[in-house]
Design an enzyme around this catalytic site. Structure first.
Site, mmCIF file in Angstrom:
data_model
loop_
_atom_site.group_PDB
_atom_site.id
_atom_site.type_symbol
_atom_site.label_atom_id
_atom_site.label_comp_id
_atom_site.label_asym_id
_atom_site.label_seq_id
_atom_site.Cartn_x
_atom_site.Cartn_y
_atom_site.Cartn_z
ATOM 1 N N CYS A 52 3.190 10.986 1.528
ATOM 2 C CA CYS A 52 2.786 10.407 2.808
ATOM 3 C C CYS A 52 3.805 10.788 3.873
ATOM 4 C CB CYS A 52 2.722 8.887 2.651
ATOM 5 S SG CYS A 52 2.252 8.010 4.144
ATOM 6 N N HIS A 75 -6.275 6.722 0.410
ATOM 7 C CA HIS A 75 -4.896 6.659 0.908
ATOM 8 C C HIS A 75 -4.885 6.459 2.426
ATOM 9 C CE1 HIS A 75 -0.576 8.176 1.116
ATOM 10 N NE2 HIS A 75 -0.975 8.239 2.376
ATOM 11 N N GLU A 76 -5.653 7.290 3.131
ATOM 12 C CA GLU A 76 -5.641 7.218 4.600
ATOM 13 C C GLU A 76 -6.213 5.889 5.094
ATOM 14 O OE1 GLU A 76 -3.859 9.117 6.298
ATOM 15 O OE2 GLU A 76 -3.540 10.590 4.718
ATOM 16 N N HIS A 95 -3.927 2.881 5.115
ATOM 17 C CA HIS A 95 -3.042 2.748 6.284
ATOM 18 C C HIS A 95 -3.656 1.799 7.320
ATOM 19 C CE1 HIS A 95 0.211 5.553 5.542
ATOM 20 N NE2 HIS A 95 -0.629 6.512 5.200
HETATM 21 NI NI NI Z 1 -0.007 8.274 4.287
#
Ligand code: NI
Length: 183
Positions: free
Chosen positions: A110, A152-153, A156
């Site tokens: 990341c 994953h994105e 966030h």
């Molecule tokens: Ni990330």
């Protein structure tokens, strides 16, 4: 008219722990400008994904791609890799639905944790929908690494960084060492 290169916040910044807000008007000039800046930033950093809170804007916007295996042969650590890749995609207000309870564990890194990587469990297959840059709804199905990147994105946007999902902290460390010892 190219965008500006934005500073990416690193783990420890309070905004990375917050839930970002839905974009109410995708055609708002501030949203369009932010997307241009995010595009310029990912191009400059030659990375694979960025979420708006990482550039300190708490809105539900993500940009990602999946490189083809030929473009990025270093993905030997990722057996579930999608060989065809996915072109750059901007997602506004994305929503993920897992298609089954099947999980897979794989390596992630990341921009907010430079130099580090960790092994994280994710859903193997998901469906996701989002508004694209034109403000139209798009729906996709993703498996393997593609599904991993999207999860994953989108994490966030809920204030979640991947280390909080690592099951065994021995599976966390510096990319250089992990890649070296796995080749
Ligand atoms: Ni990330």
């Amino acid at each position: 008219m190219s965008g500006r290169i934005l500073r990416v916040a690193q783990m420890g910044h309070p905004l990375l722990k917050e839930r970002s807000k839905e974009v109410e008007n995708p055609s708002d000039s501030k949203v369009i400008e932010l997307i241009k800046d995010m595009e310029a930033t990912v191009n400059y950093l030659n990375c694979s994904g960025l979420a708006a809170p990482q550039v300190l804007v708490p809105l539900r916007i993500v940009i990602f791609r999946v490189l083809t295996t030929t473009d990025n042969p270093s993905y030997v650590l990722t057996p579930e890799y999608d060989p065809d890749g996915v072109p750059w995609t901007v997602m506004i207000n994305p929503v993920i639905t897992p298609l089954s309870n099947e999980m897979m564990t794989g390596w992630e890194s990341c921009l907010s944790l430079p130099g580090l990587m960790g092994r994280v469990p994710r859903y193997h297959s998901i469906e996701y929908h989002f508004l694209n840059k034109e403000g139209t709804q798009e729906k996709r199905v993703a498996h393997g690494f593609h599904a991993r990147v999207v999860q994953h994105e989108c994490d966030h946007l809920d204030g979640i960084l991947y280390p909080t999902k690592i099951k065994d902290m021995n599976d966390f460390g510096f990319k250089e060492e992990i890649v070296r010892s796995n080749y």
